[in-house]
Design a protein around this motif. Structure first.
Motif, PDB file in Angstrom:
ATOM      1  N   GLU A 101       1.254  -1.204  -0.120  1.00 25.56           N
ATOM      2  CA  GLU A 101      -0.123  -0.311   0.248  1.00 25.56           C
ATOM      3  C   GLU A 101       1.085   1.308   0.637  1.00 25.56           C
ATOM      4  OE1 GLU A 101      -3.688  -1.941   2.618  1.00 25.56           O
ATOM      5  OE2 GLU A 101      -2.723  -0.163   3.372  1.00 25.56           O
ATOM      6  N   ALA A 153       0.626   3.937  -2.832  1.00 24.93           N
ATOM      7  CA  ALA A 153       0.345   5.357  -2.798  1.00 24.93           C
ATOM      8  C   ALA A 153       1.493   6.477  -2.741  1.00 24.93           C
ATOM      9  CB  ALA A 153       0.679   5.220  -0.973  1.00 24.93           C
ATOM     10  N   PHE A 184     -12.070   8.984   1.384  1.00 29.37           N
ATOM     11  CA  PHE A 184     -10.839   8.248   1.103  1.00 29.37           C
ATOM     12  C   PHE A 184     -10.010   9.251   1.948  1.00 29.37           C
ATOM     13  CE2 PHE A 184     -14.339   7.571  -2.025  1.00 29.37           C
ATOM     14  CZ  PHE A 184     -14.915   6.346  -1.535  1.00 29.37           C
ATOM     15  N   LYS A 185      -9.587  10.045   1.556  1.00 27.88           N
ATOM     16  CA  LYS A 185      -8.138  10.133   2.846  1.00 27.88           C
ATOM     17  C   LYS A 185      -7.829   9.710   4.617  1.00 27.88           C
ATOM     18  CE  LYS A 185      -7.369  14.970   3.577  1.00 27.88           C
ATOM     19  NZ  LYS A 185      -6.531  15.476   4.213  1.00 27.88           N
ATOM     20  N   ALA A 209      -8.225   5.531   4.247  1.00 31.80           N
ATOM     21  CA  ALA A 209      -6.738   4.836   4.136  1.00 31.80           C
ATOM     22  C   ALA A 209      -5.872   5.761   5.657  1.00 31.80           C
ATOM     23  CB  ALA A 209      -5.648   5.770   2.609  1.00 31.80           C
ATOM     24  N   ILE A 237      -6.776   2.582   7.820  1.00 34.24           N
ATOM     25  CA  ILE A 237      -6.626   1.278   7.169  1.00 34.24           C
ATOM     26  C   ILE A 237      -5.686   1.035   6.992  1.00 34.24           C
ATOM     27  CG2 ILE A 237      -6.510   0.082   5.412  1.00 34.24           C
ATOM     28  CD1 ILE A 237      -9.162   0.932   4.275  1.00 34.24           C
ATOM     29  N   ILE A 238      -4.286   2.073   7.104  1.00 30.96           N
ATOM     30  CA  ILE A 238      -2.600   1.870   7.898  1.00 30.96           C
ATOM     31  C   ILE A 238      -2.418   1.897   9.015  1.00 30.96           C
ATOM     32  CG2 ILE A 238      -0.780   3.453   7.386  1.00 30.96           C
ATOM     33  CD1 ILE A 238      -1.606   4.119   4.622  1.00 30.96           C
TER      34      ILE A 238
END
Length: 213
Positions: free
Chosen positions: A101, A105, A140-141, A144, A147-148
């Motif tokens: 990921e 990115a 979405f930022k 993300a 999730i990280i």
């Protein structure tokens, strides 16, 4: 105390790990929706035929969703068993996923022509998804980043649970609880014979011998 900490870590790891499962299920549902829309478009007479390999974006989307669900199952199994090998495999897979990921990115942010590295998508689903992400970039930022953080926290919890080791104390506790129940069958207590308080038997014989004498 260690058993309570191990139980809490298991529960937290399952909750955190379930987040990846929810993301995977959402991706699978979205992939099926794209397939349904594509099937509806194929029924129209104006739709041009194309090779099935052109559905790379939909297949990739579904594959990532299935992979996340499988990783979630592995995380739950590792949390339940607290096995060192399972936890190590889980940590390695999460780390590789996190590294992948990060590379994707970095390529998107640093390479302005990153779309040219991907094959053409005649279905238009990739273009629609990119526009949807760009129109909701702030949302979405945060997703993300969340999730990280979840993946990093999962690695930390797995490392801590692996350091504590498997829960072998519960087996010994259960054995100690049922030892008293099995003892009468293994080593039954012998009942002591009742003692008779009185004169010994040979005293009667002595009295009879004295009388005859």
């Amino acid at each position: 105390m260690a058993r309570v900490a191990r139980t809490c870590l298991r529960s937290i790891l399952k909750i955190v790990n379930s987040t990846l499962g929810l993301v995977g299920i959402a991706m699978i549902l979205y992939g099926f929706w794209m397939l349904r829309v594509l099937q509806r478009d194929m029924e129209s007479p104006s739709f041009d035929d194309f090779d099935s390999t052109a559905l790379w974006f939909i297949y990739t989307f579904l594959s990532i969703g299935v992979a996340l669900c499988l990783i979630t199952c592995l995380g739950h199994i590792s949390a339940d068993s607290s096995n060192g090998i399972c936890l190590s495999c889980y940590m390695v897979i999460i780390f590789l996923l996190l590294l992948l990921e990060t590379l994707v990115a970095a390529d998107i942010l640093l390479n302005s022509d990153w779309e040219k590295d991907l094959p053409e998508d005649p279905t238009g689903r990739f273009h629609d998804f990119r526009e949807f992400v760009e129109s909701n970039f702030d949302f979405f930022k945060w997703i993300a980043m969340f999730i990280i953080l979840v993946q990093g926290f999962s690695i930390l919890l797995a490392m801590t649970l692996r350091a504590l080791g498997p829960n072998n104390g519960s087996k010994y506790d259960i054995d100690e609880e049922y030892t008293s129940a099995r003892l009468p069958l293994i080593n039954p207590h012998s009942q002591t014979p009742p003692y008779v308080v009185g004169e010994p038997r040979f005293s009667i014989k002595n009295d009879a011998w004295n009388a005859n004498k």
